[in-house]
Design an enzyme around this catalytic site. Sequence first.
Site, PDB file in Angstrom:
ATOM      1  N   HIS A   1       0.831  -1.211   0.000  1.00 23.70           N
ATOM      2  CA  HIS A   1       0.000   0.000   0.000  1.00 23.70           C
ATOM      3  C   HIS A   1       0.875   1.275   0.000  1.00 23.70           C
ATOM      4  CE1 HIS A   1      -3.463  -2.511   1.179  1.00 23.70           C
ATOM      5  NE2 HIS A   1      -2.753  -2.982   2.161  1.00 23.70           N
TER       6      HIS A   1
HETATM    7  O1  RIB Z   1      -4.940   0.254   4.593  1.00 29.86           O
HETATM    8  C1  RIB Z   1      -3.548   0.243   4.419  1.00 29.86           C
HETATM    9  C2  RIB Z   1      -2.901   1.316   5.233  1.00 29.86           C
HETATM   10  O2  RIB Z   1      -3.167   1.103   6.621  1.00 29.86           O
HETATM   11  C3  RIB Z   1      -1.368   1.312   5.113  1.00 29.86           C
HETATM   12  O3  RIB Z   1      -0.902   2.624   5.264  1.00 29.86           O
HETATM   13  C4  RIB Z   1      -0.939   0.470   6.273  1.00 29.86           C
HETATM   14  O4  RIB Z   1       0.367   0.821   6.742  1.00 29.86           O
HETATM   15  C5  RIB Z   1      -1.952   0.852   7.319  1.00 29.86           C
HETATM   16  O5  RIB Z   1      -1.522   2.067   7.914  1.00 29.86           O
END
Ligand code: RIB
Length: 315
Positions: free
Chosen positions: A246
């Site tokens: 992500h």
């Molecule tokens: O949904 C994914 C996000 O939430 C990413 O930034 C992960 O590190 C968590 O913070």
Amino acid sequence: MKKKIIIDCDVGVDDALALILAFHSPELEIGAVTGVNGNVSLEQVFANIQKVLFLIQPQHHPFIARGADRPLKGIPTYAHSVHGEDGLGGVKIDLKKEEKWWHLFSGPAHELITEMARQHPDELTLIAIGPLTNLALALQKDLPGMKKLKELVIMGGAVRTQGNITPHAEFNIFVDPLAAQMVLASGLPITLVPLDVTHRVFLSSRLIEERIKPLSNPFGRFVTEATGYSLTSQRFRRGSEVFHLHDPLAVAVAIDPDLVRKERLSILVEIEEGERYGQTFEVAEEEASAAHKLDVCLGVNSEKFLELFLSRLGA
Ligand code: RIB
Ligand code: CA
């Protein structure tokens, strides 16, 4: 000309991978790394920022600052099941007291963000890869300062896809929907990097076996251990077949915006308690003021991103 960057994060494992990518990218100059309550507690996030900087040993030492230790409203929601109790999957990184790979900013994160924006008007890109509490505080305390940011790239939300913390909400937004609503409605130039694209970029057992394990640098072991990859079961933490990237994708979008396809959409955040709490949803143009319009990433060249990420790890 390098792009001047601030990264606001809740180090967690994918945040750590995003920091490695950012500091290994010649296109970027990271001036500051700020911590916010999210995947784990703020104190743990701040310790993890120092551990990851110790691992990276950046030539250009960034400022680091502690931010919010809870959302604007409500109580913290952590993600220990994904990131481990310590937020880095239990990877051992023993800091040497005498080695400082950062400059400690004594004030809160939101002050560092707006001070740097004022020092470098229209030059700074803020990459937010955790809950948006620090950004909301910065808007509340110094809106003119925040308006001097050149652009914001925000990992968060789920627009035309399911959530990951509830069926409707993505984690970063769910932790602090009020902050998210304030930021997304601010009228600042925002590129949103939601689950719609980040669910399409991930590490697999094949990539670990073929590209990560053979690495002779410390990052190979770090990625394998931090993601909880088991050499026997060839699965990640919680038995997952993939580990989503992500936050590294948000950094990659700042490096090469052509990696993604964007649509200009009006986005609102559900701030009422209930089944859809923290949902990010599209509204018709006439339903929302112009300030809600964002560039939302809805397509990604996954292969091109993965090659960028792996090559910058030294893979
Ligand atoms: O949904 C994914 C996000 O939430 C990413 O930034 C992960 O590190 C968590 O913070
Ligand atoms: Ca994060």
